[in-house]
Scaffold this motif. Structure first.
Motif, short mmCIF file in Angstrom:
data_model
loop_
_atom_site.label_atom_id
_atom_site.label_comp_id
_atom_site.label_asym_id
_atom_site.label_seq_id
_atom_site.Cartn_x
_atom_site.Cartn_y
_atom_site.Cartn_z
N UNK A 41 43.24 -47.01 -0.22
CA UNK A 41 44.27 -46.00 -0.31
C UNK A 41 45.74 -46.41 -0.79
N UNK A 42 45.76 -47.37 -1.29
CA UNK A 42 46.84 -47.93 -1.92
C UNK A 42 46.73 -48.47 -3.69
N UNK A 43 47.57 -49.24 -4.04
CA UNK A 43 47.66 -49.51 -5.21
C UNK A 43 46.64 -50.59 -5.74
N UNK A 44 46.32 -50.77 -6.83
CA UNK A 44 45.45 -51.75 -7.55
C UNK A 44 46.05 -52.94 -7.30
N UNK A 45 47.17 -53.19 -7.23
CA UNK A 45 47.71 -54.64 -6.84
C UNK A 45 47.36 -54.95 -5.51
N UNK A 46 47.39 -54.09 -4.27
CA UNK A 46 46.90 -54.40 -3.26
C UNK A 46 45.46 -54.59 -3.17
N UNK A 47 44.65 -53.94 -3.98
CA UNK A 47 43.31 -54.21 -4.02
C UNK A 47 42.79 -55.47 -4.51
N UNK A 48 43.62 -55.80 -5.64
CA UNK A 48 43.30 -57.32 -6.16
C UNK A 48 43.31 -58.32 -5.12
N UNK A 49 44.31 -58.19 -4.31
CA UNK A 49 44.41 -59.38 -2.94
C UNK A 49 43.17 -59.52 -2.25
N UNK A 50 42.28 -58.52 -2.42
CA UNK A 50 40.82 -58.90 -1.57
C UNK A 50 39.92 -59.80 -2.30
N UNK A 68 51.69 -49.47 -8.93
CA UNK A 68 51.63 -47.97 -9.00
C UNK A 68 50.29 -47.21 -9.06
N UNK A 69 49.64 -48.02 -10.07
CA UNK A 69 48.30 -47.38 -10.08
C UNK A 69 47.48 -47.10 -8.98
N UNK A 70 46.68 -45.97 -8.79
CA UNK A 70 46.06 -45.92 -7.56
C UNK A 70 44.89 -46.75 -7.63
N UNK A 127 49.19 -38.81 -2.71
CA UNK A 127 48.12 -38.93 -3.83
C UNK A 127 47.05 -37.74 -3.66
N UNK A 128 46.56 -37.56 -4.86
CA UNK A 128 45.65 -36.44 -4.99
C UNK A 128 44.65 -36.70 -6.00
#
Length: 696
Positions: free
Chosen positions: A61-70, A112-114, A167-168
């Protein structure tokens, strides 16, 4: 199923990687290499780690930056810059191709990128030989979703977050006749709040800088991929991408100078009214041909991508005690990047276990940076001839590569080489304003690089595997890093390019191990990277930042990724990276090399309460990080997410909260022979989101 339908299904799955140019974990022959299930978290792979974004509850549900943390050993800083195994020069690719969108402005894009725009994120330290030999510790590949027979033909997403976040999105997934069509669109309205504090102490006293800025950018991202089955052995594809970020923001920079006794010498507030527009688009064509032996193939790819950055700044200097405006000025910045990419990749497989991969990759980069400034005098705006810049940068790269692989009993042997010639052109043109204090100059550089690589794999049994690898890579300066102009648009980070920057070369060694049983997987690795002409950001006495070559250095460390599923509904993940970083400070005024032991530890717990309810809690801890003139202090983050399915899993509700304890503040300590600097950055990173996803 008909042969052509089988080929179509195989090629349309992004997890095959060869067609989509996503890095493939080719060294594993173990069955069932996924270390996690289809829904829980979605992380898989051994040498190449992959994250299925839609299955990760805290980052989807967040940004690509947060996803990369995984991803193991991957972090992003307060402004979205990506670090992998301590390196800030990890190359970002989109479908295996370099984009101007993902270079020096990538941090601003990634925060910022979803995240949901991408189906899969992957990280590799030993990428396939057909990918660019760039990036210190390896590459990170972003893969937008392609056609998948298991997906719904239409997926709709609607989300809202705390503090005016929205977000949509929609994804189309169709197979009419011989066509595969996948299209996506995502709109995101993000809230960005930044705080910055810097205290500089020297023999003249103390300088304090305080800045708070906020913005609500609108982000539009869309792409379309169309595959067409020409024959049983041929597929043609076209791909297009469009991205737009547009926003206005205000920042008030409070500058105060104190004497050694603590008395105020000067106090000025510099108001900054800033408009930014970042736009990118890409057009791509691919042809994949399979020969009579289905394993033999030829793939040709052409990609053109364009990135433009426009920024307008209006500044007012104000005396806070009297509210008098002391001065006004403006600055307008325009940047354009044109990237051309052409590759031809041939794969040949023989029955005796030999494989050959050979091909050509050509790249052209054309970049232009223009800055114009004006000062206001007696209500009249006058061009500032001394603050004008027109910088042109061209780079032409041609690469031939070849690699062979052979299976001998329990061993897999691989060796290859990438031969590369680069022509680089730099031109700074100040003639526009006929400024006698500046002069035109041209720089032409020719480079020839040989990038060798080898890998040896040993699989003694069905549950374990050893891999030893060596690869040589490069970090090339971005065009903006070679521009000698001093960019003062952001007073908190004034930068000056360095036209004398050399390519940084990296020799990377790694020894990895995989051990897998039905309920657990562990993948430890030892690695070493020797860097020649290492490129790092240096803080100069003139209070500007400049990238410089800081000599040679060696970093080495140990990484481990593990998962344990004691029962089907519960999953534990843990990854850790401990390394010794070294920086040669002799070239920047220090008498010896500096070193520090650093660590990055992260973990997650996933629980399926019922078949329709899932919970995830994850977090990371990052120790102190070494810089050429000091360190960045440790920081941490904890996130949580819960997902609930309704209507026979056609509707999914996902709630997440990131940075629960607000521990992402970034503190940098800088010590030079003449100054001590304490710098603190923070942003509104404690974010909550509720997202609904409906499958038609």
């Amino acid at each position: 199923m008909k042969i052509k339908e089988i080929i179509l299904v195989i090629l349309s799955l992004t997890t095959t990687g060869i067609y989509a140019q996503t890095p493939v974990d080719t060294t594993l022959t173990l069955s069932n290499i996924d270390i996690l299930g289809r829904q829980l978290t979605g992380l898989s792979g051994s040498e190449i780690k992959r994250l299925q974004v839609e299955n990760n509850l805290t980052s989807q549900t967040n940004t690509t930056a947060e996803a990369l943390h995984q991803l193991p050993s991957v972090i992003t800083d307060i402004e979205g810059a990506v670090y992998f195994r301590g390196s800030d020069r990890t190359t970002l690719l989109l479908n295996g191709i370099p984009y101007g969108l993902l270079e020096e402005n990538s941090g601003d894009v990634l925060i910022q990128l979803p995240a949901l725009f991408f189906n899969q994120l992957s990280v590799a330290t030993y990428p396939p030989i057909n990918l660019v030999p760039e990036g210190d510790a390896g590459i990170i590949n972003l893969s937008p979703a392609r056609k998948n027979p298991l997906r719904s033909p239409l997926q709709l997403t609607l989300g809202a977050g705390y503090n005016d976040r929205y977000n949509a999105g929609a994804m189309l997934n169709l197979t009419p006749g011989k066509f595969n069509i996948t299209g996506k669109y995502d709109y995101r309205r993000e809230y960005r709040k930044r705080s910055f504090e810097k205290t500089t102490t020297d023999n003249t006293g103390v300088a304090e800088m305080r800045n708070n800025a906020s913005a609500r950018p609108d982000i539009h991202t869309a792409d379309l991929n169309v595959d067409y089955l020409l024959s049983d052995n041929d597929i043609m594809s076209v791909y297009g991408l469009y991205h737009l970020t547009d926003y206005s923001r205000y920042g008030g920079i409070n500058n105060k100078k104190l004497t050694p006794a603590g008395e105020v010498m000067n106090h000025v507030i510099r108001h900054r009214y800033n408009d930014q527009r970042q736009q990118a688009y890409a057009a791509e064509a691919r042809w994949l041909h399979r020969f009579s032996n289905p394993a033999d193939q030829l793939k040709i790819v052409f990609n053109y991508n364009n990135f433009t950055y426009d920024e307008g700044n209006h500044y007012k200097n104000q005396r806070p005690e009297t509210d008098i405006i002391l001065a006004e000025d403006s600055m307008y910045i325009t940047q354009e990047k044109k990237n051309f990419y052409l590759s031809a990749d041939f794969l040949k497989v023989w029955n005796n276990g030999w494989k050959l991969r050979a091909g050509y990759t050509g790249r052209v980069k054309k970049e232009n940076y223009i800055t114009e400034s004006k000062n206001k005098s007696e209500e009249v705006w006058i061009t500032n001839a001394g603050n004008y810049d027109n910088f042109l940068f061209n780079r032409y790269t041609n690469q031939l590569y070849a690699g062979v692989e052979k299976e001998v009993n329990a061993f897999t042997l691989e060796a290859g080489v990438q031969l590369e010639h680069t022509l680089q052109e730099i031109k700074t043109d100040y003639s526009y304003l006929q400024n006698p204090g500046k002069e035109e100059f041209d720089i032409d550089n020719n480079y020839f690089h040989v990038f060798p690589r080898f890998r040896v794999g040993y699989q003694p049994n069905e549950v374990s595997r050893w891999v030893l690898s060596y690869v040589q890579r490069a970090n090339r300066p971005y065009g903006s890093s070679l521009n000698s102009y001093i960019n003062t648009s952001d007073a908190t980070y004034i930068i000056q390019g360095n036209p004398d920057l050399k390519d940084e070369l990296i020799h990377a060694f790694e020894l990895g191990y995989l051990w897998k049983i039905p309920v657990a997987t562990i993948t430890p690795a030892l690695y070493l990277r020797h860097k020649v002409n290492r490129i790092m950001d240096i803080y100069l006495p003139e209070e500007v930042w400049q990238k410089q070559n800081v000599g040679n250095s060696t970093s080495y460390g140990a990484e481990v990724t593990a998962s344990w599923r004691p029962v089907h509904s519960l999953l534990f993940n843990l990854s850790g990276d401990v390394y010794r970083d070294q920086i040669d400070g002799q070239q920047i005024g220090y008498g010896e090399k500096k070193s520090l032991v650093c660590a990055d530890i992260k973990g997650s717990i996933n629980l399926s309460i019922t078949s329709a309810t899932e919970i995830q809690v994850d977090g990371f801890y990052l120790s102190d990080q070494l810089t050429p003139q000091g360190k960045i202090k440790h920081r941490s983050c904890v996130n949580a997410g819960i997902s609930q399915y309704f209507m026979q899993k056609k509707l999914r509700a996902n709630f997440s909260i990131n940075n629960i304890f607000n521990e992402l503040e970034e503190t940098t300590i800088i010590k030079t022979p003449t100054q001590e600097i304490l710098q603190v950055r923070n942003r509104d990173a404690r974010v909550t989101w509720l997202t609904l996803t409906y499958l038609l």
